[in-house]
Write a protein that holds these residues in place. Structure first.
Motif, short mmCIF file in Angstrom:
data_model
loop_
_atom_site.label_atom_id
_atom_site.label_comp_id
_atom_site.label_asym_id
_atom_site.label_seq_id
_atom_site.Cartn_x
_atom_site.Cartn_y
_atom_site.Cartn_z
N ARG A 58 0.68 -1.50 -0.09
CA ARG A 58 0.20 0.01 0.30
C ARG A 58 1.01 1.00 0.26
N LEU A 59 0.50 2.20 -0.03
CA LEU A 59 1.16 3.45 -0.52
C LEU A 59 0.30 4.59 -0.04
N LEU A 60 0.51 5.20 1.51
CA LEU A 60 0.44 6.82 1.62
C LEU A 60 -0.49 7.74 0.93
N PHE A 61 -1.28 8.59 1.07
CA PHE A 61 -1.25 9.57 0.85
C PHE A 61 -2.24 10.60 2.39
N GLY A 62 -2.33 12.14 1.44
CA GLY A 62 -2.69 12.83 2.78
C GLY A 62 -4.12 13.90 1.04
N SER A 63 -5.08 13.45 2.05
CA SER A 63 -6.22 13.75 0.90
C SER A 63 -7.57 14.90 2.09
N ASP A 64 -8.10 15.60 1.24
CA ASP A 64 -9.18 16.37 1.59
C ASP A 64 -10.76 15.83 0.91
N ARG A 65 -10.39 15.11 1.52
CA ARG A 65 -12.38 14.56 1.04
C ARG A 65 -12.72 14.72 1.99
N PHE A 66 -14.10 14.57 1.79
CA PHE A 66 -14.57 14.96 2.39
C PHE A 66 -14.72 16.35 3.72
N ASN A 67 -14.62 17.54 2.89
CA ASN A 67 -14.06 18.81 2.92
C ASN A 67 -13.14 18.11 4.59
N ARG A 68 -12.59 17.48 4.85
CA ARG A 68 -11.40 17.38 5.98
C ARG A 68 -10.30 16.78 5.20
N THR A 69 -8.94 16.89 6.25
CA THR A 69 -7.92 16.48 5.61
C THR A 69 -7.39 15.46 6.49
N ASN A 70 -7.06 14.42 5.84
CA ASN A 70 -7.26 12.58 6.92
C ASN A 70 -6.37 11.96 5.94
N LEU A 71 -5.39 10.85 6.64
CA LEU A 71 -4.54 9.41 6.10
C LEU A 71 -5.29 8.94 5.47
N PHE A 72 -5.03 8.08 4.17
CA PHE A 72 -5.54 7.19 3.37
C PHE A 72 -4.29 6.32 3.23
N SER A 73 -4.06 5.25 2.34
CA SER A 73 -4.02 4.46 2.12
C SER A 73 -4.59 3.15 0.60
N VAL A 74 -3.79 3.26 -0.42
CA VAL A 74 -4.04 2.94 -1.67
C VAL A 74 -3.03 1.58 -1.24
N ASP A 75 -4.23 0.52 -1.85
CA ASP A 75 -3.37 -1.12 -2.24
C ASP A 75 -2.97 -0.42 -4.17
N LEU A 76 -1.49 -0.84 -3.73
CA LEU A 76 -1.23 -0.44 -5.71
C LEU A 76 -1.50 -1.94 -5.93
N ALA A 77 -1.84 -2.72 -6.46
CA ALA A 77 -2.80 -3.85 -7.42
C ALA A 77 -3.83 -3.93 -7.06
N GLY A 78 -5.00 -3.49 -6.81
CA GLY A 78 -5.52 -3.78 -6.47
C GLY A 78 -6.84 -2.91 -6.40
N GLY A 79 -6.26 -1.32 -6.01
CA GLY A 79 -6.76 -0.10 -6.36
C GLY A 79 -7.53 0.20 -5.09
N SER A 80 -8.03 -0.47 -4.02
CA SER A 80 -8.45 -0.40 -2.43
C SER A 80 -8.29 0.89 -1.70
N ILE A 81 -9.01 1.55 -1.44
CA ILE A 81 -8.69 2.75 -0.81
C ILE A 81 -9.27 2.29 0.64
#
Length: 395
Positions: free
Chosen positions: A50-73
């Motif tokens: 997985r790869l970590l990323f920050g994102s402003d989705r839902f109008n707030r800034t939080n930490l997410f990750s994405v499965d680099l093979a399947g794409g699930s977040i």
């Protein structure tokens, strides 16, 4: 905690090189990977990469990750960041090299989050009159290292993440800065050293637990010396790649994977008739140097680098910030200099704010490059294979 069930992964071919690009995020908000000096790859609880990323989705800034093979977040935090001038960012976050744990600032609180069960722990709270900066974890995973510095936002306007507002003023004010070691298992923070200079970009050696680099922050041409190192066991500090002339600048330093060498780029700058700093033609350089200020290799080349990264000295990636050609570029070491650049792909990034800096970085095995771009109007995270260098077009 909210989870993003949708897979946002999409693929397209770059119109310049024909290379396949994987767009890992596709939400109508800004997303970005960690700062280019901080690796974001980890093994998920199911064994997936997985790869970590920050994102402003839902109008707030939080930490997410994405499965680099399947794409699930997956969403790992569920809170928001404070607003400027006390805003913090997941650009400052760092990953433990020994366990699935990430460390980040939420305002003045340094938080550890377990990336398998998303439980958080409070490790440290900075004093109310201090601001916070980059985090990085020691090679043995025992300490989060960071620098805090006097909060001067009551003296002048400050919004460092959005246009470097207050950047020059901060550097000139010489705030007290403190470099800390904060135990990842809990316990009191240890002051490693302090000085009357703005310190930023604390980066740990990936192989030597007692070594870190840091910079004297500010406009590169106005600091005494950009790159410094510290032995965290003793608190001893020393300058690395010292300036050789008043018009010379270096920066964007980062550790090679061996934890011994630091990479950087530089140039000479002089004031034009309007008083604006401009590059001296033929003065641009790539370089590497050992942490003990020995073994310096430096070569000149005539190209814009922007932010750069490499795992060693064999191939360097850059985003060309400041160049009208908005492309990811690669240089290859030939034994005496660097060939290229060759174009890996377009990025078309605006660099409008820190979260939208392209910040290309090689994967740990050197086969891929991750970067951010707002080519679609929103900042998203992308991945591209390096592939055959010789088949790429010259810039």
């Amino acid at each position: 905690m909210a989870k993003s069930a949708e897979i946002e992964l999409r693929e397209y071919r770059d119109r310049t090189t024909g290379r396949n690009i994987r767009q890992l995020t596709d939400h109508r908000c800004h997303s970005h990977h960690l700062y280019f000096t901080n690796p974001g790859w980890f093994t998920g609880r199911g064994g997936e990469q997985r790869l970590l990323f920050g994102s402003d989705r839902f109008n707030r800034t939080n930490l997410f990750s994405v499965d680099l093979a399947g794409g699930s977040i997956e969403q790992h935090t569920d809170a928001d960041m404070p607003r400027p001038p006390h805003e913090t960012s997941f650009l400052f976050a760092s990953l433990s090299p020994t366990r699935p744990e990430c460390y980040f600032w939420r305002g003045r609180d340094l938080i550890a989050v377990n990336l398998h069960d998303n439980r958080e722990r409070l490790l440290y709270t900075a004093p109310a009159d201090y601001a916070v900066n980059m985090t990085n974890v020691s090679a043995d995973g025992r300490f989060v290292h960071t620098a805090i510095y006097e909060d001067l936002s009551n003296r002048f306007s400050v919004d460092l993440l959005n246009g470097y507002v207050g950047f020059g003023e901060y550097s000139a004010a010489r705030p007290t800065s403190i470099v800390l070691g904060i135990p990842t298992d809990g316990g009191a923070a240890r002051e490693i050293f302090r000085e009357q200079y703005w310190i930023g970009h604390v980066n740990t050696s990936p192989t030597k637990p007692n070594l870190l680099s840091y910079c004297h922050e500010g406009p590169w041409g106005k600091v005494d010396n950009r790159i410094w190192c510290c032995d965290t066991a003793t608190g001893r500090t020393w300058a690395v790649r010292q300036r050789r002339s008043a018009d010379e600048v270096v920066g964007h330093e980062y550790w090679h994977a061996d934890g011994i060498y630091l990479g950087y780029h530089g140039e000479s700058r002089r004031s034009n008739a309007a008083g604006k700093q401009e590059s001296v033609p033929g003065s641009k350089t790539f370089g590497r140097i050992r942490f003990d200020d020995t073994g310096n290799e430096e070569v000149t080349f005539p190209h814009e680098t922007g932010h750069i990264h490499s795992n060693d000295y064999s191939m360097v990636v850059g985003d060309g910030q400041g160049s009208p050609q908005k492309v990811i570029r690669l240089w290859r070491w030939n034994g005496s200099g660097f060939d290229g650049p060759r174009i890996l792909c377009e990025h078309r990034g605006s660099f409008q704010v820190q979260q939208l800096h392209v910040h290309p970085r090689f994967s740990p095995d050197g086969t891929k490059v991750v970067f951010a771009s707002d080519r679609t109007g929103y900042g998203q995270v992308y991945e591209i294979e390096v592939g055959d260098w010789d088949s790429l077009p010259m810039l």
